[in-house]
Design a protein around this motif. Structure first.
Motif, PDB file in Angstrom:
ATOM      1  N   TYR A  89       0.701  -0.986  -0.024  1.00  0.00           N
ATOM      2  CA  TYR A  89       0.036  -0.056   0.083  1.00  0.00           C
ATOM      3  C   TYR A  89       0.938   1.238   0.136  1.00  0.00           C
ATOM      4  CZ  TYR A  89      -3.962   2.908   1.142  1.00  0.00           C
ATOM      5  OH  TYR A  89      -4.929   3.723   1.281  1.00  0.00           O
ATOM      6  N   ASN A  90       1.551   1.612  -1.354  1.00  0.00           N
ATOM      7  CA  ASN A  90       2.201   2.523  -1.342  1.00  0.00           C
ATOM      8  C   ASN A  90       1.991   3.674  -2.229  1.00  0.00           C
ATOM      9  OD1 ASN A  90       3.782  -0.186  -1.424  1.00  0.00           O
ATOM     10  ND2 ASN A  90       4.796   1.007   0.032  1.00  0.00           N
ATOM     11  N   ASN A  91       2.613   4.736  -1.948  1.00  0.00           N
ATOM     12  CA  ASN A  91       2.488   5.775  -3.098  1.00  0.00           C
ATOM     13  C   ASN A  91       4.031   6.101  -3.756  1.00  0.00           C
ATOM     14  OD1 ASN A  91      -0.189   6.970  -2.859  1.00  0.00           O
ATOM     15  ND2 ASN A  91       0.566   8.219  -1.235  1.00  0.00           N
ATOM     16  N   PHE A  92       3.898   5.896  -4.967  1.00  0.00           N
ATOM     17  CA  PHE A  92       5.414   6.164  -5.700  1.00  0.00           C
ATOM     18  C   PHE A  92       5.074   6.473  -7.081  1.00  0.00           C
ATOM     19  CE2 PHE A  92      10.043   3.779  -5.441  1.00  0.00           C
ATOM     20  CZ  PHE A  92      10.580   5.151  -6.167  1.00  0.00           C
ATOM     21  N   TYR A  93       4.442   7.629  -7.592  1.00  0.00           N
ATOM     22  CA  TYR A  93       3.880   8.010  -8.698  1.00  0.00           C
ATOM     23  C   TYR A  93       4.566   7.616  -9.976  1.00  0.00           C
ATOM     24  CZ  TYR A  93      -0.033   9.500  -5.929  1.00  0.00           C
ATOM     25  OH  TYR A  93      -1.186   9.768  -5.272  1.00  0.00           O
ATOM     26  N   GLU A  94       5.813   7.650  -9.833  1.00  0.00           N
ATOM     27  CA  GLU A  94       6.742   7.245 -11.039  1.00  0.00           C
ATOM     28  C   GLU A  94       6.280   5.951 -11.594  1.00  0.00           C
ATOM     29  OE1 GLU A  94       7.903   8.504  -7.999  1.00  0.00           O
ATOM     30  OE2 GLU A  94       9.554   9.337  -8.320  1.00  0.00           O
ATOM     31  N   PHE A  95       5.788   5.029 -10.524  1.00  0.00           N
ATOM     32  CA  PHE A  95       5.120   3.507 -11.315  1.00  0.00           C
ATOM     33  C   PHE A  95       3.918   3.482 -11.354  1.00  0.00           C
ATOM     34  CE2 PHE A  95       9.527   3.016  -9.451  1.00  0.00           C
ATOM     35  CZ  PHE A  95      10.133   2.379 -10.461  1.00  0.00           C
ATOM     36  N   LYS A 155       6.448  14.596   1.967  1.00  0.00           N
ATOM     37  CA  LYS A 155       7.884  15.334   2.035  1.00  0.00           C
ATOM     38  C   LYS A 155       8.934  14.285   1.944  1.00  0.00           C
ATOM     39  CE  LYS A 155       8.476  19.212   2.797  1.00  0.00           C
ATOM     40  NZ  LYS A 155       8.403  20.039   1.656  1.00  0.00           N
ATOM     41  N   GLY A 156       8.613  12.877   2.274  1.00  0.00           N
ATOM     42  CA  GLY A 156       9.579  12.058   2.303  1.00  0.00           C
ATOM     43  C   GLY A 156      10.088  11.276   1.025  1.00  0.00           C
ATOM     44  N   ALA A 157      10.997  12.070   0.135  1.00  0.00           N
ATOM     45  CA  ALA A 157      11.323  11.623  -1.044  1.00  0.00           C
ATOM     46  C   ALA A 157      11.831  10.243  -1.217  1.00  0.00           C
ATOM     47  CB  ALA A 157      12.204  12.862  -1.526  1.00  0.00           C
ATOM     48  N   LYS A 158      11.274   9.419  -2.032  1.00  0.00           N
ATOM     49  CA  LYS A 158      12.115   8.335  -2.131  1.00  0.00           C
ATOM     50  C   LYS A 158      13.262   8.121  -3.303  1.00  0.00           C
ATOM     51  CE  LYS A 158       7.776   5.646  -1.280  1.00  0.00           C
ATOM     52  NZ  LYS A 158       6.856   4.458  -1.589  1.00  0.00           N
ATOM     53  N   SER A 159      14.093   6.853  -3.052  1.00  0.00           N
ATOM     54  CA  SER A 159      14.995   6.491  -3.968  1.00  0.00           C
ATOM     55  C   SER A 159      15.901   7.850  -4.214  1.00  0.00           C
ATOM     56  CB  SER A 159      14.387   5.931  -5.165  1.00  0.00           C
ATOM     57  OG  SER A 159      13.609   4.806  -4.734  1.00  0.00           O
ATOM     58  N   ILE A 181      17.687   4.472  -0.515  1.00  0.00           N
ATOM     59  CA  ILE A 181      17.594   5.516   0.582  1.00  0.00           C
ATOM     60  C   ILE A 181      16.628   6.520   0.390  1.00  0.00           C
ATOM     61  CG2 ILE A 181      19.689   6.474  -0.739  1.00  0.00           C
ATOM     62  CD1 ILE A 181      20.465   7.670   1.977  1.00  0.00           C
ATOM     63  N   ARG A 182      15.944   6.926   1.343  1.00  0.00           N
ATOM     64  CA  ARG A 182      14.751   7.766   1.279  1.00  0.00           C
ATOM     65  C   ARG A 182      14.861   8.763   2.443  1.00  0.00           C
ATOM     66  NH1 ARG A 182       9.028   5.420   2.155  1.00  0.00           N
ATOM     67  NH2 ARG A 182       8.597   7.534   2.339  1.00  0.00           N
ATOM     68  N   ALA A 183      13.973   9.707   2.111  1.00  0.00           N
ATOM     69  CA  ALA A 183      13.694  10.507   3.596  1.00  0.00           C
ATOM     70  C   ALA A 183      12.565  10.239   4.404  1.00  0.00           C
ATOM     71  CB  ALA A 183      13.752  12.128   2.877  1.00  0.00           C
ATOM     72  N   THR A 195      16.428  15.074  -4.465  1.00  0.00           N
ATOM     73  CA  THR A 195      15.908  14.328  -5.945  1.00  0.00           C
ATOM     74  C   THR A 195      15.914  13.030  -6.108  1.00  0.00           C
ATOM     75  OG1 THR A 195      16.982  16.710  -6.886  1.00  0.00           O
ATOM     76  CG2 THR A 195      16.330  14.839  -8.478  1.00  0.00           C
ATOM     77  N   SER A 196      14.932  12.322  -6.358  1.00  0.00           N
ATOM     78  CA  SER A 196      14.582  11.003  -6.590  1.00  0.00           C
ATOM     79  C   SER A 196      15.199  10.693  -7.923  1.00  0.00           C
ATOM     80  CB  SER A 196      13.295  10.758  -6.505  1.00  0.00           C
ATOM     81  OG  SER A 196      12.666  11.022  -5.040  1.00  0.00           O
ATOM     82  N   PHE A 197      15.557   9.340  -7.970  1.00  0.00           N
ATOM     83  CA  PHE A 197      15.834   8.757  -9.282  1.00  0.00           C
ATOM     84  C   PHE A 197      14.759   8.901 -10.226  1.00  0.00           C
ATOM     85  CE2 PHE A 197      15.487   5.293 -12.161  1.00  0.00           C
ATOM     86  CZ  PHE A 197      16.907   5.196 -12.621  1.00  0.00           C
ATOM     87  N   GLN A 214       9.574  -0.729  -3.332  1.00  0.00           N
ATOM     88  CA  GLN A 214       8.508   0.123  -3.148  1.00  0.00           C
ATOM     89  C   GLN A 214       8.358   1.157  -2.146  1.00  0.00           C
ATOM     90  OE1 GLN A 214       8.549  -3.435  -2.908  1.00  0.00           O
ATOM     91  NE2 GLN A 214       7.066  -4.271  -2.012  1.00  0.00           N
ATOM     92  N   HIS A 215       9.222   0.706  -1.285  1.00  0.00           N
ATOM     93  CA  HIS A 215       9.233   1.906  -0.264  1.00  0.00           C
ATOM     94  C   HIS A 215      10.417   2.908  -0.560  1.00  0.00           C
ATOM     95  CE1 HIS A 215       6.910   0.389   2.900  1.00  0.00           C
ATOM     96  NE2 HIS A 215       7.272  -0.714   2.865  1.00  0.00           N
ATOM     97  N   GLY A 216      10.988   2.908  -1.673  1.00  0.00           N
ATOM     98  CA  GLY A 216      11.944   3.782  -2.119  1.00  0.00           C
ATOM     99  C   GLY A 216      13.515   3.401  -1.824  1.00  0.00           C
TER     100      GLY A 216
END
Ligand code: MTE
Length: 331
Positions: A91-97, A249-253, A238-240, A183-185, A233-235
């Motif tokens: 149950y994640n948010n990762f809009y790139e995917f 606010k917690g940028a992933k990857s 390394i993530r914030a 900045t995320s990948f 899926q959790h980023g």
């Protein structure tokens, strides 16, 4: 009412009610059809998740253990149970995917080999770190934090990582540095983005903080969760993690950390500035333009999965750590 692939302005938020709603575990993963940020629509008519899908999901969560690992006693528990690992990992948010919550399998296309994080900008010691440097150089610990999404759902997650202030010590920002940008990948070849069409999206995903927020004891870089390296899926890798702020606010990857003189543009704030602010502290008294933030749906665990309605806490319950940062402003 369920709207499939809605436009952001079409999204009715599922109402926050005082009723405790139980979901059947087998239906849950497939049936949580999230839509855009700030607009979660639930379908309970979902078909059952197949055994092979469940096995594939579990496989994505089966990551190398991080050891030795100790839990920071200050952050060893909160007054709520830790959220079920399978649930948090599906149950994640990762809009790139994708624009829904079920991105766990698409996120496995994130290429994480030989990852590097460039730390640059207004610092005395710029440096590009790989994961081994990070594990060797920074004190890795576990912290159990409350996690609150702007969409008004919440979890409790056991992160593994290190305080951001340790990175500040290592790179020594100059006196001109007032902000930081993460900045995320991004690679559109493996990241299809959400199905809804906002027009041009401001990729890569970026987020930012004031420098004194980054120096706060709570601000954390996670390289793991549930005692293991971060699943994609959790980023990963390394993530914030900023537990007093909304989850976006917690940028992933993260691939770049830049120290800047001016406040940076950030992803959601660029896209919908009236809905997603730069500061974005959890605050029950500041409603989102489209819904109240006074309560939240706490997702944890049990014989069956549940949303439990809880009152939102100011700064997500972390007042004693962060209130002094915001004394002169209404956030
Ligand atoms: N980072 C990137 N790169 N892309 C995203 O879409 N979503 C944010 C945040 N970080 C997001 C992101 C939002 S809205 C939330 S709530 C959290 O990640 C979700 O983290 P989780 O999926 O590990 O629970």
């Amino acid at each position: 009412m369920i709207i499939r692939n809605p436009k952001p302005w079409q999204n009715p938020r599922s109402p926050v009610t005082s009723k405790r709603l139980y979901f059947n575990r087998r239906h849950f993963i497939k049936s949580l059809i999230g839509t855009t940020l700030g607009a979660t629509t639930l379908s309970l008519a979902g078909c059952e998740t197949s055994n092979s899908e469940q096995a594939a999901l579990k496989e994505t969560l089966n990551q190398p253990k991080i050891s030795p690992l100790s839990t920071n006693p200050k952050f060893a528990s909160v007054n709520r149970p830790v959220t079920d690992e399978i649930l948090a990992g599906s149950y994640n948010n990762f809009y790139e995917f994708g624009g829904n919550k079920s991105i766990w399998s698409k996120a496995q296309n994130l290429p994480t080999d030989n990852w590097q994080v460039e730390v640059t900008g207004l610092v005395k010691n710029p440096k590009t770190y790989d994961l081994d440097d990070i594990k060797k150089q920074f004190p890795i610990e576990e912290r159990i934090y409350r996690f609150r999404c702007v969409e008004a759902w919440s979890m409790v997650l056991p992160w593994v990582g290190f305080p951001m202030k340790e990175l500040i010590k290592a790179v020594e920002p100059t006196s001109q540095a007032k902000f930081v940008r993460f900045t995320s990948f991004y690679d559109k070849k493996v990241m299809p983005g959400p199905m809804f069409n906002f027009g041009d999206l401001p990729w890569p995903y970026t987020e930012g903080l004031r420098i004194e927020e980054m120096a706060n004891e709570l601000a954390f870089f996670a390289i793991g969760i549930y005692g293991e390296e971060l699943p994609k899926q959790h980023g990963a890798p390394i993530r914030a993690v900023l537990p007093w702020k909304y989850g976006f606010k917690g940028a992933k990857s993260i691939v770049k950390v830049e120290f800047l003189a001016e406040r940076p543009a950030t992803y959601w704030n660029t896209l919908m500035p009236n809905e997603y602010g730069f500061i974005a502290n959890v605050n029950p008294n500041v409603p989102h333009p489209r819904w109240s933030q006074a309560t939240e749906k706490f997702i944890s665990d049990g014989p069956d999965l549940s949303w439990e309605i809880k009152e939102t806490q100011l700064y997500n319950g972390y007042q004693k750590y962060v209130a002094q940062l915001y004394q002169s402003e209404k956030t």
